[in-house]
Design a protein around this motif. Structure first.
Motif, PDB file in Angstrom:
ATOM      1  N   ASP A  95       0.955  -1.157   0.028  1.00  0.00           N
ATOM      2  CA  ASP A  95      -0.079   0.016   0.150  1.00  0.00           C
ATOM      3  C   ASP A  95       1.021   1.167  -0.010  1.00  0.00           C
ATOM      4  OD1 ASP A  95      -2.213  -1.459   0.032  1.00  0.00           O
ATOM      5  OD2 ASP A  95      -2.220  -1.720   2.195  1.00  0.00           O
ATOM      6  N   THR A  98       0.727   4.082  -5.251  1.00  0.00           N
ATOM      7  CA  THR A  98      -0.505   3.837  -5.653  1.00  0.00           C
ATOM      8  C   THR A  98      -0.486   3.725  -7.175  1.00  0.00           C
ATOM      9  OG1 THR A  98      -0.566   6.131  -6.181  1.00  0.00           O
ATOM     10  CG2 THR A  98      -1.380   5.700  -4.012  1.00  0.00           C
ATOM     11  N   GLU A 100      -1.346   5.481  -9.576  1.00  0.00           N
ATOM     12  CA  GLU A 100      -1.387   6.516 -10.056  1.00  0.00           C
ATOM     13  C   GLU A 100       0.420   6.952 -10.011  1.00  0.00           C
ATOM     14  OE1 GLU A 100      -2.620   8.398 -12.289  1.00  0.00           O
ATOM     15  OE2 GLU A 100      -0.981   9.836 -12.439  1.00  0.00           O
ATOM     16  N   GLN A 101       0.929   6.396  -8.816  1.00  0.00           N
ATOM     17  CA  GLN A 101       2.322   6.978  -8.647  1.00  0.00           C
ATOM     18  C   GLN A 101       3.173   5.932  -9.560  1.00  0.00           C
ATOM     19  OE1 GLN A 101       2.367   6.482  -4.322  1.00  0.00           O
ATOM     20  NE2 GLN A 101       2.847   8.654  -4.113  1.00  0.00           N
ATOM     21  N   ALA A 126      -3.730  -5.478  -3.946  1.00  0.00           N
ATOM     22  CA  ALA A 126      -3.453  -4.186  -4.372  1.00  0.00           C
ATOM     23  C   ALA A 126      -1.933  -3.926  -5.104  1.00  0.00           C
ATOM     24  CB  ALA A 126      -3.042  -3.346  -3.018  1.00  0.00           C
ATOM     25  N   ASN A 130      -1.491  -2.110  -8.726  1.00  0.00           N
ATOM     26  CA  ASN A 130      -0.228  -1.162  -8.812  1.00  0.00           C
ATOM     27  C   ASN A 130       0.616  -1.496 -10.135  1.00  0.00           C
ATOM     28  OD1 ASN A 130      -1.268   0.226  -6.648  1.00  0.00           O
ATOM     29  ND2 ASN A 130       0.373  -0.820  -5.503  1.00  0.00           N
TER      30      ASN A 130
END
Length: 267
Positions: A95, A98, A100-101, A126, A130
């Motif tokens: 986590d 993200t 977007e990153q 997650a 990513n």
């Protein structure tokens, strides 16, 4: 802009990170500039398989938090100057970054490298979301075992849901003798279930253990094993070359024929 490809599996332990390391090195050997992104935050291993663990100073998280520049975090391979690694943070969980990153990192790198290869963590949580976020293409790695194939099928469905439709299959750790004895799923069995184009068949190879422990991917060997040749061929197919698949049954048959002749001579 370079190609951004995620290397994923679904089930852990199918050889995905070994595949990522070997394909990255193989593409660099072909003269392409390659950046490998380890997206397995908390459980990074790609640096070990590449023999670069002692050179890691900064990680992707340090870039995102402004602790260093992106170029400072890239670890250059000591054997191939066209290959670099962007390490994951070992002390952070999935986590910590993200989607977007991850897109930002991949976008910045794809301006300077021919290939951005993302080593996806196992599972579909997650970390998976990513890793696939910036990808236009996917290489789905599985072994010829029903649990691994079922998980790969689930992953292919998710890739399509995330609009990644250019996916190819890598069948890893195939044992032709077991397939011949009907004790292992065949290439055709797996293809029938997964229904995506095949880009590589990699035979089981004990040398993988040695290469992993030494941090020397199979494709670096002067005389690569069959598995090393298979990884090299996958890289050439990514480059658009038409390369015949290795005749693994013949290779295996040759060995078993010699064994049969040996025991036959004694009988």
């Amino acid at each position: 802009m370079g190609r951004t490809i995620v290397i994923t599996s679904g089930k852990g332990g199918v050889g995905k990170t070994t595949t990522s390391a070997n394909i990255g090195v193989a593409l660099a050997k072909l003269g392409r500039s390659v950046v490998l992104i380890d997206a397995d935050f908390g459980l990074r291993n790609l640096d070990l398989l590449l023999g670069l663990e002692n050179r890691v100073v900064y990680t992707a998280i340090d870039v995102l938090t402004g602790q260093c520049r992106l170029d400072q975090a890239l670890v250059r391979d000591k054997r191939l100057n066209k290959l670099v690694l962007l390490p994951a943070a070992q002390s952070r969980n999935k986590d910590a970054i993200t989607p977007e990153q991850m897109r930002q990192l991949a976008s910045a790198l794809s301006k300077h490298y021919d290939y951005v290869l993302i080593d996806c963590p196992a599972g579909i949580e997650a970390g998976f979301r990513n890793a696939i976020a910036p990808a236009q293409e996917a290489l789905v790695v599985t072994t010829p075992e029903i649990a691994a194939v079922r998980d790969a099928d689930r992953v292919i469905g998710l890739l399509e849901a995330y609009r990644i439709r250019n996916s190819h299959l890598i069948l890893n750790r195939l044992r032709p003798a077991m397939v011949a004895a009907n004790d292992m799923m065949s290439v055709e069995d797996v293809q029938e279930i997964l229904s995506i184009p095949l880009i590589g068949i990699v035979p089981e190879d004990e040398k993988v253990i040695v290469s992993t422990n030494k941090g020397e991917p199979l494709v670096l060997a002067e005389s690569p094993s069959l598995a090393g040749q298979a990884f090299m061929n996958i890289a050439r197919r990514l480059e658009g070359e038409k390369v015949e698949f290795l005749d693994l049954e013949a290779a295996s048959g040759g060995l078993f024929s010699r064994i049969r002749r040996l025991f036959g001579a004694k009988g």
